[in-house]
Motif scaffolding. Structure first.
Motif, PDB file in Angstrom:
ATOM      1  N   TYR A  87     -13.828  -0.340   0.840  1.00  0.00           N
ATOM      2  CA  TYR A  87     -13.048  -0.899  -0.258  1.00  0.00           C
ATOM      3  C   TYR A  87     -13.919  -1.834  -1.074  1.00  0.00           C
ATOM      4  O   TYR A  87     -14.786  -2.513  -0.526  1.00  0.00           O
ATOM      5  CB  TYR A  87     -11.883  -1.737   0.273  1.00  0.00           C
ATOM      6  CG  TYR A  87     -11.088  -1.081   1.353  1.00  0.00           C
ATOM      7  CD1 TYR A  87     -10.097  -0.144   1.037  1.00  0.00           C
ATOM      8  CD2 TYR A  87     -11.307  -1.387   2.696  1.00  0.00           C
ATOM      9  CE1 TYR A  87      -9.356   0.459   2.045  1.00  0.00           C
ATOM     10  CE2 TYR A  87     -10.579  -0.787   3.699  1.00  0.00           C
ATOM     11  CZ  TYR A  87      -9.605   0.143   3.368  1.00  0.00           C
ATOM     12  OH  TYR A  87      -8.879   0.742   4.353  1.00  0.00           O
ATOM     13  N   THR A  88     -13.626  -1.867  -2.376  1.00  0.00           N
ATOM     14  CA  THR A  88     -14.202  -2.937  -3.175  1.00  0.00           C
ATOM     15  C   THR A  88     -13.037  -3.756  -3.720  1.00  0.00           C
ATOM     16  O   THR A  88     -11.915  -3.257  -3.853  1.00  0.00           O
ATOM     17  CB  THR A  88     -15.143  -2.400  -4.274  1.00  0.00           C
ATOM     18  OG1 THR A  88     -15.558  -3.504  -5.070  1.00  0.00           O
ATOM     19  CG2 THR A  88     -14.493  -1.372  -5.146  1.00  0.00           C
ATOM     20  N   PHE A  89     -13.297  -5.030  -3.986  1.00  0.00           N
ATOM     21  CA  PHE A  89     -12.196  -5.959  -4.245  1.00  0.00           C
ATOM     22  C   PHE A  89     -12.525  -6.828  -5.466  1.00  0.00           C
ATOM     23  O   PHE A  89     -12.723  -8.041  -5.352  1.00  0.00           O
ATOM     24  CB  PHE A  89     -12.022  -6.820  -2.984  1.00  0.00           C
ATOM     25  CG  PHE A  89     -10.647  -7.392  -2.798  1.00  0.00           C
ATOM     26  CD1 PHE A  89      -9.518  -6.581  -2.790  1.00  0.00           C
ATOM     27  CD2 PHE A  89     -10.473  -8.761  -2.608  1.00  0.00           C
ATOM     28  CE1 PHE A  89      -8.251  -7.114  -2.593  1.00  0.00           C
ATOM     29  CE2 PHE A  89      -9.213  -9.310  -2.406  1.00  0.00           C
ATOM     30  CZ  PHE A  89      -8.101  -8.475  -2.404  1.00  0.00           C
TER      31      PHE A  89
ATOM     32  N   GLY B  44      -5.828   3.631   2.841  1.00  0.00           N
ATOM     33  CA  GLY B  44      -6.864   3.062   3.700  1.00  0.00           C
ATOM     34  C   GLY B  44      -7.339   4.066   4.725  1.00  0.00           C
ATOM     35  O   GLY B  44      -7.317   3.762   5.927  1.00  0.00           O
TER      36      GLY B  44
ATOM     37  N   THR C 175       0.848  -1.197   0.000  1.00  0.00           N
ATOM     38  CA  THR C 175       0.000   0.000   0.000  1.00  0.00           C
ATOM     39  C   THR C 175       0.887   1.252   0.000  1.00  0.00           C
ATOM     40  O   THR C 175       0.671   2.190  -0.770  1.00  0.00           O
ATOM     41  CB  THR C 175      -0.896   0.007   1.259  1.00  0.00           C
ATOM     42  OG1 THR C 175      -1.252  -1.320   1.566  1.00  0.00           O
ATOM     43  CG2 THR C 175      -2.115   0.855   1.078  1.00  0.00           C
TER      44      THR C 175
ATOM     45  N   ARG D  36     -20.133   3.346  -2.535  1.00  0.00           N
ATOM     46  CA  ARG D  36     -20.062   1.905  -2.816  1.00  0.00           C
ATOM     47  C   ARG D  36     -20.942   1.566  -4.010  1.00  0.00           C
ATOM     48  O   ARG D  36     -20.544   0.877  -4.947  1.00  0.00           O
ATOM     49  CB  ARG D  36     -20.506   1.136  -1.562  1.00  0.00           C
ATOM     50  CG  ARG D  36     -20.316  -0.364  -1.599  1.00  0.00           C
ATOM     51  CD  ARG D  36     -21.506  -1.251  -1.906  1.00  0.00           C
ATOM     52  NE  ARG D  36     -22.841  -0.874  -1.597  1.00  0.00           N
ATOM     53  CZ  ARG D  36     -23.636  -1.555  -0.772  1.00  0.00           C
ATOM     54  NH1 ARG D  36     -23.176  -2.595  -0.126  1.00  0.00           N
ATOM     55  NH2 ARG D  36     -24.907  -1.189  -0.607  1.00  0.00           N
TER      56      ARG D  36
ATOM     57  N   SER E  86     -10.182   1.723  -3.059  1.00  0.00           N
ATOM     58  CA  SER E  86     -10.834   2.406  -1.937  1.00  0.00           C
ATOM     59  C   SER E  86     -11.871   3.373  -2.494  1.00  0.00           C
ATOM     60  O   SER E  86     -11.622   4.059  -3.485  1.00  0.00           O
ATOM     61  CB  SER E  86      -9.780   3.178  -1.134  1.00  0.00           C
ATOM     62  OG  SER E  86     -10.428   4.160  -0.350  1.00  0.00           O
TER      63      SER E  86
ATOM     64  N   ASN F 291     -11.192  -5.470   5.737  1.00  0.00           N
ATOM     65  CA  ASN F 291     -10.269  -4.825   4.821  1.00  0.00           C
ATOM     66  C   ASN F 291      -9.418  -5.969   4.276  1.00  0.00           C
ATOM     67  O   ASN F 291      -8.759  -6.630   5.077  1.00  0.00           O
ATOM     68  CB  ASN F 291      -9.381  -3.818   5.579  1.00  0.00           C
ATOM     69  CG  ASN F 291      -8.293  -3.234   4.693  1.00  0.00           C
ATOM     70  OD1 ASN F 291      -8.247  -3.465   3.509  1.00  0.00           O
ATOM     71  ND2 ASN F 291      -7.389  -2.475   5.310  1.00  0.00           N
ATOM     72  N   PRO F 292      -9.455  -6.306   3.006  1.00  0.00           N
ATOM     73  CA  PRO F 292      -9.815  -5.497   1.855  1.00  0.00           C
ATOM     74  C   PRO F 292     -11.161  -5.803   1.191  1.00  0.00           C
ATOM     75  O   PRO F 292     -11.518  -5.101   0.248  1.00  0.00           O
ATOM     76  CB  PRO F 292      -8.718  -5.861   0.851  1.00  0.00           C
ATOM     77  CG  PRO F 292      -8.532  -7.339   1.076  1.00  0.00           C
ATOM     78  CD  PRO F 292      -8.699  -7.505   2.582  1.00  0.00           C
TER      79      PRO F 292
ATOM     80  N   SER G 173      -4.420   1.961  -7.106  1.00  0.00           N
ATOM     81  CA  SER G 173      -5.190   0.936  -6.384  1.00  0.00           C
ATOM     82  C   SER G 173      -4.123   0.035  -5.766  1.00  0.00           C
ATOM     83  O   SER G 173      -2.943   0.372  -5.809  1.00  0.00           O
ATOM     84  CB  SER G 173      -6.066   0.169  -7.371  1.00  0.00           C
ATOM     85  OG  SER G 173      -5.252  -0.388  -8.395  1.00  0.00           O
TER      86      SER G 173
ATOM     87  N   SER H  45      -5.760   4.134  -3.303  1.00  0.00           N
ATOM     88  CA  SER H  45      -4.962   3.066  -2.686  1.00  0.00           C
ATOM     89  C   SER H  45      -4.850   3.212  -1.178  1.00  0.00           C
ATOM     90  O   SER H  45      -4.473   2.261  -0.495  1.00  0.00           O
ATOM     91  CB  SER H  45      -3.560   3.032  -3.306  1.00  0.00           C
ATOM     92  OG  SER H  45      -2.938   4.292  -3.191  1.00  0.00           O
TER      93      SER H  45
ATOM     94  N   ARG I 185      -7.560  -3.964  -4.925  1.00  0.00           N
ATOM     95  CA  ARG I 185      -8.366  -3.250  -3.939  1.00  0.00           C
ATOM     96  C   ARG I 185      -8.507  -1.799  -4.365  1.00  0.00           C
ATOM     97  O   ARG I 185      -7.524  -1.116  -4.631  1.00  0.00           O
ATOM     98  CB  ARG I 185      -7.716  -3.300  -2.550  1.00  0.00           C
ATOM     99  CG  ARG I 185      -8.656  -2.736  -1.479  1.00  0.00           C
ATOM    100  CD  ARG I 185      -7.972  -2.574  -0.137  1.00  0.00           C
ATOM    101  NE  ARG I 185      -7.118  -1.387  -0.114  1.00  0.00           N
ATOM    102  CZ  ARG I 185      -6.499  -0.927   0.965  1.00  0.00           C
ATOM    103  NH1 ARG I 185      -6.623  -1.579   2.123  1.00  0.00           N
ATOM    104  NH2 ARG I 185      -5.733   0.147   0.919  1.00  0.00           N
TER     105      ARG I 185
END
Ligand SMILES: Cc1ncc(COP(=O)(O)O)c(C=O)c1O
Length: 403
Positions: free
Chosen positions: A329-331, A45, A22, A306, A380, A181-182, A365, A43, A378
């Motif tokens: 976060y979306t993954f 958090g 990160t 989101r 954010s 997370n993540p 990311s 990227s 990931r």
């Protein structure tokens, strides 16, 4: 005789550690921004919101009142009591102030716990995808990480049967975050109870439940595994102020734990950092005793973002999209792009794709490799709606170039 170099003077413990992916992305993004590119950073958090005003005011008052001395190592009496009250009221955890240790961020809380209970060779089961620091902290404690994977098909949640199969006589702890997370996965009461039932059969196993994203929950209510009475003496609940109250820089986290574990963490912390910043503790006290309206407003904004981000991702061919239930976060699974290339840049793994998106589209990311999920990246969504829309447009454009 071997030559002395700077590297071989470093401890083996340090050499075994990986650098934070990160932070590496953040560094590269800064470099590009320094060259005049309009980089959109997805990227990091951390919330993009300000700490609520009443919390800032409490810190200013602490300074003016001269509250500038060392505090007790595990935190001020008022803050520990307020946290115990919160854990009782909101989480069903029956604690007094003696069960609470306040630390310099939840990161330190987790490190304290691992250093307190892990001997060399002890195994720590970590649910993947996982927060990057878990594996490195287990290494620091000379333990062994055993990774149990949750797949996108199961909303990135580990199945109880897979957990049970990973337990050995050396298993000492299970470590995971919910909301995660993540991945943004949130374990339900039923799912956590199934995990608790497995733990209940194994008397030597602790659960370290990282609940730092508790207040960023879009769908259901939060459940604390420590409230399952059969295992309550073996659960360490980790939480803090960074995410829910937008207080990353203040550095306040805590555990609620059996008294003997709390005493062990107090002992370690007393030799390393002592009590966290006195002013930040006054701010944390205002946060935990104040109303939750600011935290709720932020959660509403994250939910809207989101929906925006997952909606835009779903329009990109070849991207498998999860719908996070919490955190920010979306993954997405981007494995269909692995093996493709553009202009001589070959994508061999997720972190190559993250680097390509940064160099080509100026969007940062993080590759899922760092989180134990090499098919994902990931993203954010703790960013403005405009930046998110523009970033997703650029991501779509960059992915379309890969052949
Ligand atoms: C899952 C998880 N746990 C713990 C932390 C650490 O939080 P703190 O800022 O309180 O050290 C983070 C921060 O990114 C996180 O994502």
């Amino acid at each position: 005789m071997s030559t002395i170099t700077e590297t071989n003077l470093l401890s083996e413990r340090l050499r075994a550690l990986s650098e934070s992916e990160t932070l590496a992305m953040t560094k590269k993004a800064r470099e590009l921004a320094g060259q005049g590119h309009k980089v959109i950073s997805l990227s990091v958090g951390e919330p993009d919101f300000q700490t609520p005003q009443h919390i800032k005011d409490a810190a200013k008052k602490a300074i003016d009142d001269g509250f500038t001395f060392y505090t007790p190592v595990p935190g001020t009496a008022e803050l520990r009591q307020a946290i115990a009250d919160k854990l009782k009221k909101e989480n069903g955890l029956d604690y007094t102030a003696e069960n609470i240790v306040v630390s310099t961020g939840a990161k330190q809380s987790i490190a304290n716990v691992l250093l307190s209970i892990i001997d060399p060779g002890d195994e720590v089961i970590i649910f993947a995808p996982y927060w990057v620091s878990y594996v490195e902290m287990v290494k620091l404690a000379e333990g062994k990480s055993v990774i149990v994977e949750g797949t996108i098909e199961n909303d990135y949640k580990v199945k109880p049967s897979d957990l049970e199969a990973a337990i050995t006589p050396r298993t000492k702890a299970i470590l995971f975050s919910s909301p995660c997370n993540p991945s943004g996965a949130v374990f339900s009461k039923e799912e956590l109870t199934a995990i608790a039932n497995i733990v209940a059969k194994n008397e030597r196993i602790f659960v370290i439940a990282d609940e730092i994203y508790e207040y960023i929950n879009f769908e259901g209510s939060h459940f604390s595994i420590g409230s399952v009475s059969a295992i309550k003496d073996r659960v360490i609940t980790v939480n803090g102020f960074s995410k829910g109250y937008a207080m990353t820089g203040w550095r306040v986290g805590y555990i609620g734990a059996p008294k003997w574990i709390a005493a062990a963490c107090d002992k370690i912390q007393g030799q390393v950092t002592s009590g966290t910043c006195s002013i930040a503790q006054k701010a944390a006290y205002a946060a935990v005793t104040g109303d939750l309206s600011a935290a709720k407003e932020m959660a509403v904004a994250y939910k809207r973002r989101r929906d925006l981000v997952t909606g835009l991702l779903k329009e990109i061919p070849g991207v498998k999209v999860n719908v996070p239930q919490g955190a920010f976060y979306t993954f997405p699974d981007i494995s269909s792009y692995i093996g493709k290339s553009y202009n001589g840049t070959v994508i061999n793994k997720a972190s190559d794709l993250a680097m390509y998106l940064l160099n080509e589209g100026h969007v940062s990311s993080v590759g899922g490799d760092a989180f134990g999920a090499p098919n994902c990246i990931r993203i954010s969504f703790a960013a403005s709606d405009e930046n998110l829309k523009e970033a997703l447009r650029r991501i779509k454009e960059c992915l379309a170039k890969l052949k």
